[in-house]
Design an enzyme around this catalytic site. Structure first.
Site, mmCIF file in Angstrom:
data_model
loop_
_atom_site.group_PDB
_atom_site.id
_atom_site.type_symbol
_atom_site.label_atom_id
_atom_site.label_comp_id
_atom_site.label_asym_id
_atom_site.label_seq_id
_atom_site.Cartn_x
_atom_site.Cartn_y
_atom_site.Cartn_z
ATOM 1 N NE ARG A 1 181.798 -60.383 16.124
ATOM 2 C CZ ARG A 1 183.136 -61.345 16.446
ATOM 3 N NH1 ARG A 1 183.856 -60.495 16.912
ATOM 4 N NH2 ARG A 1 183.125 -62.035 16.464
ATOM 5 C CE1 TYR B 1 182.320 -64.162 7.752
ATOM 6 C CE2 TYR B 1 182.270 -64.640 10.378
ATOM 7 C CZ TYR B 1 182.347 -64.585 8.457
ATOM 8 O OH TYR B 1 182.819 -66.223 8.292
ATOM 9 C CD GLN C 1 187.460 -63.322 25.854
ATOM 10 O OE1 GLN C 1 188.216 -63.241 27.368
ATOM 11 N NE2 GLN C 1 187.991 -62.370 24.627
ATOM 12 N N PRO D 1 181.978 -62.509 20.753
ATOM 13 C CG PRO D 1 180.955 -64.180 19.445
ATOM 14 C CD PRO D 1 182.089 -62.894 20.167
#
Length: 322
Positions: A147, A150, A214, A279
């Site tokens: 990731r 980004y 999450q 996350p």
């Protein structure tokens, strides 16, 4: 709250994308002239088709990694693929779009002495060790992960914005955008809201990564665009970065169950391994936006999901995203 400003000529990069098309619509409604620039990597002409005949709207095919020479009063820099599927498709180009795009748009703003807005992201916080995320938190980001193109691209863009501000006294506005959803999301962008809705409407299994514990916070697109406009119209000393998102926090499983309920779908929930660097929690602290902009989201998740489900239902009925 409406904003009564003199008519501005405004450049929106990434203007044919999900957020960009809604912003173009809003700026036209506020009486401005809008130049929409997009390379159509993730944006589509269909998103702005209804604006093409508007006398104050102009569409230009352009990639922000190349310089742009136009005359405008304000710049909203939204150009960059924003979903993992899209930004990981060509990670080098993703970083170039964030970094070279920022350099080119900042150079244009410097030449014109134009006010410039940067669409940054909550991804600058990485997998946060601070919850909820406040603007003063520096983040917990993997610089070499899948990731990173980004996350680090957007972090570098923020660096450039603040260096141009300090070195060239450029008027900047930096917004850190948290999960946003609504009509005109790409049906195959891999984001959780569009994924769940499309899977539910098709009667396919709903894919949840990990155990679905999450958390994410979901802001409806009209609320976010209101935040954009208020930030751009704020006094010069309000540079940001400012979090824009909905502080309501939901687990991914709660979202899936709400989508099933609202669509009436009989889809099953299936669980797959969690992707790397995903996350575990994401929720904005928006006290700064409330204090500096008088802004807070107003659209509840259930209401926003109904609008979004209606959009995808029509899209799938027309054969798109099938």
């Amino acid at each position: 709250m409406r904003h009564y400003n003199p008519i501005q000529r405004i450049l929106v990069t990434g203007g044919a994308g999900f957020l960009g098309s809604h912003l173009c619509e809003r700026l036209l409604a506020d009486g401005h002239e809008v130049l929409c620039a997009d390379n159509f990597f993730t944006g589509t002409k269909a998103n702005v088709a209804h604006l093409l005949d508007h006398p104050r709207f102009e569409l230009m095919r352009h990639d922000v990694t190349f310089p742009l020479y136009v005359e405008v009063d304000q710049i909203y820099n939204l150009a960059c693929p924003a979903s993992p599927i899209h930004y990981q498709h060509d990670p080098v180009q993703t970083t170039k779009t964030s970094v070279h795009g920022a350099i080119n748009m900042l150079g244009l703003a410097k030449r014109l002495r134009a006010k410039i807005f940067q669409a940054s992201t909550s991804e600058v916080y990485g997998d946060p060790a601070v919850h909820p995320q406040v603007e003063s938190y520096w983040g917990n980001v993997n610089p070499i992960g899948l990731r990173s193109c980004y996350d680090e691209g957007k972090r570098c863009a923020e660096t450039l914005f603040f260096d141009y501000h300090r070195q060239h006294r450029l008027q900047i506005k930096v917004a850190r955008i948290f999960n946003t959803y609504g009509p005109r999301m790409h049906p195959n962008d891999g984001r959780v809201v569009s994924n769940f809705i499309v899977q539910a409407l098709k009667g396919e299994d709903i894919t949840i990564y990990g155990e679905g514990q999450q958390t994410r916070s979901f802001c409806f697109v009209s609320d976010l665009i209101e935040g954009f406009v208020r930030l751009m119209d704020s006094p010069p000393e309000v540079t940001g970065p400012i979090n824009l998102g909905n502080p309501g926090e939901f687990t991914i499983r709660e979202l899936a169950e709400m989508v099933l309920e609202l669509t009436g779908s009989r889809s099953r929930l299936v669980f797959q391994p969690l992707p790397p660097d995903d996350p575990t929690q994401r929720r904005p602290d928006i006290r700064l936006a409330q204090e500096k902009l008088g802004w807070a989201p107003t659209v509840p998740l259930r209401e926003g999901l109904l609008h979004t489900i209606g959009y995808f239902d029509r899209l799938l009925s027309d054969g798109a995203g099938a």
